[in-house]
Design a protein around this motif. Structure first.
Motif, PDB file in Angstrom:
ATOM      1  N   ASP A  17       0.842  -1.181   0.000  1.00 25.47           N
ATOM      2  CA  ASP A  17       0.000   0.000   0.000  1.00 25.47           C
ATOM      3  C   ASP A  17       0.888   1.245   0.000  1.00 25.47           C
ATOM      4  OD1 ASP A  17      -2.315   1.462  -0.038  1.00 25.47           O
ATOM      5  OD2 ASP A  17      -2.942   0.935   1.987  1.00 25.47           O
ATOM      6  N   VAL A  18       0.268   2.390  -0.240  1.00 23.34           N
ATOM      7  CA  VAL A  18       0.972   3.662  -0.214  1.00 23.34           C
ATOM      8  C   VAL A  18       1.592   3.857   1.166  1.00 23.34           C
ATOM      9  CG1 VAL A  18       0.627   6.157  -0.314  1.00 23.34           C
ATOM     10  CG2 VAL A  18      -0.502   4.680  -1.980  1.00 23.34           C
ATOM     11  N   GLY A  19       2.845   4.318   1.201  1.00 24.48           N
ATOM     12  CA  GLY A  19       3.558   4.540   2.448  1.00 24.48           C
ATOM     13  C   GLY A  19       4.392   3.361   2.897  1.00 24.48           C
ATOM     14  N   ASP A  20       4.244   2.230   2.241  1.00 24.11           N
ATOM     15  CA  ASP A  20       4.990   1.034   2.624  1.00 24.11           C
ATOM     16  C   ASP A  20       6.438   1.107   2.169  1.00 24.11           C
ATOM     17  OD1 ASP A  20       2.885  -0.229   3.871  1.00 24.11           O
ATOM     18  OD2 ASP A  20       2.288  -1.369   2.100  1.00 24.11           O
ATOM     19  N   ILE A  21       7.299   0.407   2.912  1.00 30.32           N
ATOM     20  CA  ILE A  21       8.694   0.231   2.518  1.00 30.32           C
ATOM     21  C   ILE A  21       8.859  -1.206   2.049  1.00 30.32           C
ATOM     22  CG2 ILE A  21      11.087   0.168   3.306  1.00 30.32           C
ATOM     23  CD1 ILE A  21      10.406   2.480   5.159  1.00 30.32           C
ATOM     24  N   ARG A  52       7.052   3.465  -1.269  1.00 27.78           N
ATOM     25  CA  ARG A  52       5.998   3.822  -2.211  1.00 27.78           C
ATOM     26  C   ARG A  52       5.160   4.939  -1.615  1.00 27.78           C
ATOM     27  NH1 ARG A  52       0.992  -0.162  -3.645  1.00 27.78           N
ATOM     28  NH2 ARG A  52      -0.162   1.250  -4.990  1.00 27.78           N
ATOM     29  N   ASN A  53       5.231   6.132  -2.226  1.00 30.74           N
ATOM     30  CA  ASN A  53       4.386   7.253  -1.835  1.00 30.74           C
ATOM     31  C   ASN A  53       3.172   7.312  -2.755  1.00 30.74           C
ATOM     32  OD1 ASN A  53       6.085   7.985   0.248  1.00 30.74           O
ATOM     33  ND2 ASN A  53       7.263   9.406  -1.015  1.00 30.74           N
ATOM     34  N   GLU A  54       2.345   8.315  -2.560  1.00 31.35           N
ATOM     35  CA  GLU A  54       1.130   8.465  -3.371  1.00 31.35           C
ATOM     36  C   GLU A  54       1.454   8.621  -4.856  1.00 31.35           C
ATOM     37  OE1 GLU A  54      -2.834   8.363  -3.986  1.00 31.35           O
ATOM     38  OE2 GLU A  54      -2.016   8.362  -1.963  1.00 31.35           O
ATOM     39  N   SER A  55       2.501   9.410  -5.170  1.00 30.17           N
ATOM     40  CA  SER A  55       2.774   9.715  -6.570  1.00 30.17           C
ATOM     41  C   SER A  55       4.164   9.319  -7.050  1.00 30.17           C
ATOM     42  CB  SER A  55       2.577  11.211  -6.817  1.00 30.17           C
ATOM     43  OG  SER A  55       3.494  11.945  -6.032  1.00 30.17           O
ATOM     44  N   GLU A  56       5.004   8.770  -6.142  1.00 26.68           N
ATOM     45  CA  GLU A  56       6.350   8.409  -6.569  1.00 26.68           C
ATOM     46  C   GLU A  56       6.925   7.264  -5.749  1.00 26.68           C
ATOM     47  OE1 GLU A  56       9.213  11.592  -6.022  1.00 26.68           O
ATOM     48  OE2 GLU A  56       8.465  11.998  -4.025  1.00 26.68           O
ATOM     49  N   LEU A  70      11.115   7.889  -8.807  1.00 20.87           N
ATOM     50  CA  LEU A  70      10.421   7.716 -10.086  1.00 20.87           C
ATOM     51  C   LEU A  70       8.945   8.033  -9.886  1.00 20.87           C
ATOM     52  CD1 LEU A  70      12.508   4.915  -9.873  1.00 20.87           C
ATOM     53  CD2 LEU A  70      12.054   5.250 -12.277  1.00 20.87           C
ATOM     54  N   LYS A  71       8.332   8.611 -10.899  1.00 28.27           N
ATOM     55  CA  LYS A  71       6.918   8.983 -10.841  1.00 28.27           C
ATOM     56  C   LYS A  71       6.044   7.753 -11.093  1.00 28.27           C
ATOM     57  CE  LYS A  71       3.455  11.849 -13.014  1.00 28.27           C
ATOM     58  NZ  LYS A  71       3.125  12.704 -14.130  1.00 28.27           N
ATOM     59  N   ILE A  72       5.064   7.529 -10.230  1.00 32.19           N
ATOM     60  CA  ILE A  72       4.124   6.422 -10.436  1.00 32.19           C
ATOM     61  C   ILE A  72       3.206   6.773 -11.597  1.00 32.19           C
ATOM     62  CG2 ILE A  72       2.172   5.155  -9.449  1.00 32.19           C
ATOM     63  CD1 ILE A  72       3.585   5.299  -6.756  1.00 32.19           C
ATOM     64  N   THR A  73       3.122   5.886 -12.569  1.00 36.36           N
ATOM     65  CA  THR A  73       2.295   6.131 -13.749  1.00 36.36           C
ATOM     66  C   THR A  73       0.983   5.362 -13.704  1.00 36.36           C
ATOM     67  OG1 THR A  73       3.520   4.431 -14.947  1.00 36.36           O
ATOM     68  CG2 THR A  73       4.256   6.714 -15.222  1.00 36.36           C
ATOM     69  N   SER A  74       0.934   4.270 -12.946  1.00 34.39           N
ATOM     70  CA  SER A  74      -0.322   3.555 -12.731  1.00 34.39           C
ATOM     71  C   SER A  74      -0.218   2.787 -11.424  1.00 34.39           C
ATOM     72  CB  SER A  74      -0.639   2.599 -13.891  1.00 34.39           C
ATOM     73  OG  SER A  74       0.286   1.535 -13.930  1.00 34.39           O
ATOM     74  N   SER A  75      -1.355   2.616 -10.762  1.00 39.43           N
ATOM     75  CA  SER A  75      -1.364   1.941  -9.476  1.00 39.43           C
ATOM     76  C   SER A  75      -2.729   1.304  -9.245  1.00 39.43           C
ATOM     77  CB  SER A  75      -1.068   2.954  -8.366  1.00 39.43           C
ATOM     78  OG  SER A  75      -1.090   2.330  -7.114  1.00 39.43           O
ATOM     79  N   ASP A  76      -2.700   0.051  -8.803  1.00 37.40           N
ATOM     80  CA  ASP A  76      -3.931  -0.654  -8.482  1.00 37.40           C
ATOM     81  C   ASP A  76      -3.629  -1.680  -7.395  1.00 37.40           C
ATOM     82  OD1 ASP A  76      -6.565  -1.611  -8.559  1.00 37.40           O
ATOM     83  OD2 ASP A  76      -6.096  -3.068 -10.121  1.00 37.40           O
ATOM     84  N   ASN A  98       2.620  -8.331  -7.060  1.00 40.24           N
ATOM     85  CA  ASN A  98       2.603  -9.525  -6.209  1.00 40.24           C
ATOM     86  C   ASN A  98       3.985  -9.959  -5.736  1.00 40.24           C
ATOM     87  OD1 ASN A  98      -0.198  -9.637  -6.538  1.00 40.24           O
ATOM     88  ND2 ASN A  98       0.006 -10.831  -8.401  1.00 40.24           N
ATOM     89  N   GLY A  99       4.777  -9.007  -5.270  1.00 39.04           N
ATOM     90  CA  GLY A  99       6.083  -9.325  -4.705  1.00 39.04           C
ATOM     91  C   GLY A  99       7.223  -9.400  -5.699  1.00 39.04           C
ATOM     92  N   VAL A 100       6.952  -9.190  -6.990  1.00 42.26           N
ATOM     93  CA  VAL A 100       8.001  -9.231  -8.014  1.00 42.26           C
ATOM     94  C   VAL A 100       8.240  -7.812  -8.534  1.00 42.26           C
ATOM     95  CG1 VAL A 100       8.700 -10.138 -10.261  1.00 42.26           C
ATOM     96  CG2 VAL A 100       7.411 -11.587  -8.669  1.00 42.26           C
ATOM     97  N   PHE A 101       9.501  -7.398  -8.512  1.00 40.91           N
ATOM     98  CA  PHE A 101       9.941  -6.079  -8.951  1.00 40.91           C
ATOM     99  C   PHE A 101      10.750  -6.257 -10.225  1.00 40.91           C
ATOM    100  CE2 PHE A 101      13.399  -3.054  -9.173  1.00 40.91           C
ATOM    101  CZ  PHE A 101      12.860  -1.837  -8.802  1.00 40.91           C
TER     102      PHE A 101
END
Length: 128
Positions: A17-21, A52-56, A70-76, A98-101
């Protein structure tokens, strides 16, 4: 009793989620150059983290690239993509699901080479 067990199992899972490390461990890495040369970077895999922040995406322990955010371009929910461009016309794209970067960095030409290059990193991550 079965419902209670199901609730306990679901609540014990960690959801992104947003704010997570995210703490990540590279599992594969390599670079391909326009002249056909390929470099296997699997002998120098590292661990890294990002927030992970709201927009980056903010890299706490940066990968082997010049990008720290980096700027987040899509999030779900538990998946997102992000993009960055630096002063030397390099690009980095990140996909997390799902845990894969997966990170792909593209450099058209660099100070180190007359070749264009693409570097890819795959990592497994867990949320703290």
């Amino acid at each position: 009793m079965k419902k209670l067990l199901l609730i306990l199992l679901i609540s014990s899972q960690s959801f992104a989620d947003v704010g997570d490390i995210y703490n990540c461990e590279e599992t594969s890495a390599g670079t391909i150059y326009s002249d056909g040369k390929m470099i296997d970077l699997n002998g120098s895999l590292t661990n890294f983290s990002f927030k992970r922040n709201e927009s980056e995406i903010i890299k706490e322990q940066p990968l082997s690239s010049s990008f720290t955010s980096l700027k987040i371009t899509s999030s779900d929910k538990e998946q997102f993509t992000a993009f960055g461009k630096d002063e030397s016309d390099g690009f980095e794209y990140i996909t997390y699901m799902n845990g894969v970067f997966i990170s792909t960095s593209k450099v058209i030409y660099s100070a180190y080479s007359d070749n264009a290059s693409v570097m890819s990193i795959i990592a497994k991550c867990r949320v703290n």
